[in-house]
Design a protein around this motif. Structure first.
Motif, PDB file in Angstrom:
ATOM      1  N   ASN A  90      54.373  45.852  50.382  1.00 27.28           N
ATOM      2  CA  ASN A  90      55.606  45.098  49.351  1.00 27.28           C
ATOM      3  C   ASN A  90      55.787  43.791  50.005  1.00 27.28           C
ATOM      4  O   ASN A  90      56.538  42.976  49.551  1.00 27.28           O
ATOM      5  N   ASN A  91      55.547  43.514  51.251  1.00 24.42           N
ATOM      6  CA  ASN A  91      55.470  42.304  51.747  1.00 24.42           C
ATOM      7  C   ASN A  91      55.050  40.894  50.958  1.00 24.42           C
ATOM      8  O   ASN A  91      55.554  39.900  50.968  1.00 24.42           O
ATOM      9  N   LYS A  92      53.879  41.361  50.330  1.00 22.44           N
ATOM     10  CA  LYS A  92      53.344  40.395  49.521  1.00 22.44           C
ATOM     11  C   LYS A  92      54.153  39.860  48.373  1.00 22.44           C
ATOM     12  O   LYS A  92      53.705  38.680  47.770  1.00 22.44           O
ATOM     13  N   LEU A  93      55.136  40.878  48.044  1.00 26.05           N
ATOM     14  CA  LEU A  93      56.077  40.164  46.934  1.00 26.05           C
ATOM     15  C   LEU A  93      56.540  38.769  47.225  1.00 26.05           C
ATOM     16  O   LEU A  93      56.793  37.759  46.764  1.00 26.05           O
ATOM     17  N   LEU A  94      57.090  38.737  48.850  1.00 25.49           N
ATOM     18  CA  LEU A  94      57.822  37.758  49.359  1.00 25.49           C
ATOM     19  C   LEU A  94      56.693  36.558  49.213  1.00 25.49           C
ATOM     20  O   LEU A  94      56.962  35.365  49.250  1.00 25.49           O
ATOM     21  N   PRO A 328      43.394  38.383  41.809  1.00 31.88           N
ATOM     22  CA  PRO A 328      42.691  39.277  42.838  1.00 31.88           C
ATOM     23  C   PRO A 328      43.710  39.616  43.982  1.00 31.88           C
ATOM     24  O   PRO A 328      43.495  40.588  44.443  1.00 31.88           O
ATOM     25  N   PHE A 329      44.504  38.476  44.557  1.00 30.65           N
ATOM     26  CA  PHE A 329      45.167  38.896  45.737  1.00 30.65           C
ATOM     27  C   PHE A 329      46.299  39.944  45.356  1.00 30.65           C
ATOM     28  O   PHE A 329      46.298  40.995  46.332  1.00 30.65           O
ATOM     29  N   MET A 330      46.908  39.994  44.352  1.00 32.55           N
ATOM     30  CA  MET A 330      47.831  40.796  44.256  1.00 32.55           C
ATOM     31  C   MET A 330      47.541  42.034  43.448  1.00 32.55           C
ATOM     32  O   MET A 330      48.039  43.335  43.941  1.00 32.55           O
ATOM     33  N   LYS A 331      46.595  41.901  42.531  1.00 31.25           N
ATOM     34  CA  LYS A 331      46.068  43.158  42.161  1.00 31.25           C
ATOM     35  C   LYS A 331      45.364  44.115  42.906  1.00 31.25           C
ATOM     36  O   LYS A 331      45.492  45.397  43.021  1.00 31.25           O
ATOM     37  N   LEU A 332      44.653  43.596  43.834  1.00 28.22           N
ATOM     38  CA  LEU A 332      43.953  44.208  44.916  1.00 28.22           C
ATOM     39  C   LEU A 332      44.677  44.275  46.147  1.00 28.22           C
ATOM     40  O   LEU A 332      43.886  44.755  47.051  1.00 28.22           O
ATOM     41  N   SER A 333      45.730  43.916  46.330  1.00 29.98           N
ATOM     42  CA  SER A 333      46.500  43.877  47.577  1.00 29.98           C
ATOM     43  C   SER A 333      45.626  43.316  48.661  1.00 29.98           C
ATOM     44  O   SER A 333      45.442  43.918  49.771  1.00 29.98           O
TER      45      SER A 333
END
Length: 532
Positions: A90-94, A328-333
């Motif tokens: 969830n850090n990737k949201l930031l 691809p960054f967010m969909k596949l984390s």
């Protein structure tokens, strides 16, 4: 908001092979029921969420949960919203929001090929430089196209060295607090301004290792690397029909991949991803091979160095726009993409491509978006959430989801979120196999997060009457199975929510309906297990 939120019709929940359909109309729970008030639906929602958070999967865990109306900010439910918790991915949201704020959705990464002299009769008397700025989408095909441009420019020979310049970023390859045991695996790839993506998923800084059985028992298995490279060495002791489970490991501190154990005769090939130590050299080797394939001979050696300012530009490549790369960054984390973005933010806003420069700029960007980061206890040690040094609260993530709705990049951002139950991996992403056959499928857009003892799900969902909702669920400290069924049940309950329709349900039954016959934690989120 209309770009991501829509209304839904009948409620559909599947239990095994049975479909249970219930239609809630005009505030009636059933035919002949008395009209409900708005308070009834909200009160029942809170009752159900309280019950879900008492599920045995969360025994001993700490959970931060926030539900709000995404349009007005009205708080519908909170549970420990200010508690400092590990966010995992969830850090990737930031990170993604800060990247859009600082870099812009139209930002592109550039890769340059320059030389110390212009070609004369096809020959460059001197060195050729490959200069990277962090592009996470450089595949073997991209390097081949770049080499073809060099050949089209009339170059046939380089008398000097082929030099890689990755100084757009610093030379820190691994994030603070990353576990040493994770280093061989693709989710902990080393970070460089010049690297190679091994596949169409854009798994960056890794090589695909394909292992296939031989034609007879006892013979060595076949091992192939993709992209093909001499930078990585294979030590293969595995045999066809041999005893022991097949193991593919990279020995730390170098680029020897050991393949041991066995594969059954006639069995399927196995493909594993393994990280590459010092990925700049890997990129240089892939480019050197591409130059040779395109008729360009390099007389010197492949080395690393800083490009001088007086080089002559030959060709360059630009990536797709950031808004497209976020998919691809967010969909596949993708963890490595997150760290590349942090360093790129640092380079753009702080003058240095490092975590030390980038992470404070991420926090400043979040403040500009409208978050009170000090007041909400934000601590950042990386961009991906792989480090256990990251801390934040459910309230902070809820504020981000709320404030982002007013940003010009909001639609681009939410387009990159996984969509529950969608079978297309570049749409459903890490939610492809979750919430199928429920009113949350095709409705919930949310970011997942998984580490040992940490699980998260945060994003947006539309209620039964079309009410736009945002939600954050951060679970820390569970000692057994990951509580994804509880998170999914919360999301499904929100998709069923209507203020004028009381719908108290059996929480445990809802969880069983969402995951019929599935033992909790029998699969990891797709960003951590290729089998997903």
């Amino acid at each position: 908001m209309s770009a991501i939120l829509g209304t839904h019709g009948p409620l559909l929940v599947r239990t095994g092979g049975t479909a249970l359909v219930g239609v809630l109309t005009a505030g009636l729970l059933a035919v002949g029921a008395a009209p409900a008030t708005a308070a009834d639906g909200l009160s029942d929602l809170r009752t159900d969420l309280d019950a879900l958070l008492k599920d045995p999967l969360l025994a001993g865990a700490t959970s931060g949960v926030v539900v709000r109306n995404a349009a007005t900010g009205e708080v519908l439910y909170e549970h420990q919203p200010q508690t400092s918790l590990l966010p995992a991915s969830n850090n990737k949201l930031l990170t993604s929001a800060a990247a859009l704020e600082v870099l812009g959705a139209d930002y592109r990464f550039s890769t340059l090929v320059s030389a110390t002299a212009a070609p004369s009769d096809g020959v460059i008397e001197g060195d050729m430089h490959l200069i990277g700025t962090g592009d996470p989408s450089l595949t073997a095909e991209t390097f081949d196209a770049l080499a073809a441009k060099v050949a089209d420019a009339g170059v046939t020979e380089v008398t000097g060295d082929l030099i890689a310049d990755d100084t757009w970023f610093d030379d820190a390859r691994l994030g603070a607090g990353w576990e040493a045991g994770d280093q061989p695996y693709y989710y902990a790839a080393q970070v460089s301004a010049l690297t190679v993506a091994a596949n169409s998923d854009l798994d960056t800084g890794v090589v695909e290792v394909q292992v296939s059985p031989g034609t007879r028992g006892g013979r060595a298995v076949g091992v192939a690397l993709r992209p093909a490279t001499d930078y990585v060495r294979v030590d293969n002791t595995a045999t066809t029909g041999g005893r022991g489970k097949l193991a593919v490991t990279r020995r730390l501190g170098g680029n020897t991949i050991a393949v041991s154990g066995g594969l059954p005769l006639g069995g399927r090939a196995v493909t594993e991803l393994r990280t590459v130590h010092e990925p700049t050299g890997y990129a240089l080797d892939v480019f050197r091979r591409a130059l040779a394939d395109n008729g360009v001979r390099v007389g010197g050696s492949p080395v690393s160095g800083t490009a001088p300012a007086d080089l002559i530009g030959l060709v360059h490549h630009e990536s797709a726009e950031l808004g497209e790369l976020l998919v691809p960054f967010m969909k596949l984390s993708n963890n490595t993409h997150a760290e590349i973005l942090v360093k790129t933010i640092g380079r753009r806003a702080g003058g240095e491509g490092s975590w030390a420069a980038g992470l404070p700029e991420v926090e400043r960007a979040l403040t500009r978006i409208g978050l009170d980061t000090p007041g909400l206890g934000l601590e950042l040690t990386d961009g991906s959430g792989l480090s256990r040094g990251n801390r934040l609260s459910a309230a902070l993530l809820a504020d981000l989801l709320q404030e982002a709705t007013d940003e010009p990049w909001f639609e681009t951002w939410t387009d990159s979120f996984p969509i529950a139950g969608d079978p297309d991996r570049m749409v459903g992403g890490t939610l492809t196999n979750r919430m199928r056959g429920t009113p949350a499928a095709g409705n919930v857009r949310a970011k997942t997060g998984t580490m040992t003892g940490v699980s998260a799900l945060s994003g947006y969902v539309t209620g039964k009457r079309g009410e736009p909702l945002l939600f954050v669920v951060l679970d820390n400290g569970h000692t057994g199975a990951a509580p994804r069924p509880v998170q999914d049940a919360i999301a499904v309950r929100l998709a069923r929510f209507a203020r004028d329709a009381p719908t108290v349900g059996d929480a445990s039954r809802t969880i069983r309906q969402i995951h019929p016959g599935q033992q909790p934690n029998d699969r990891l989120e797709c960003s951590w297990a290729r089998a997903c």
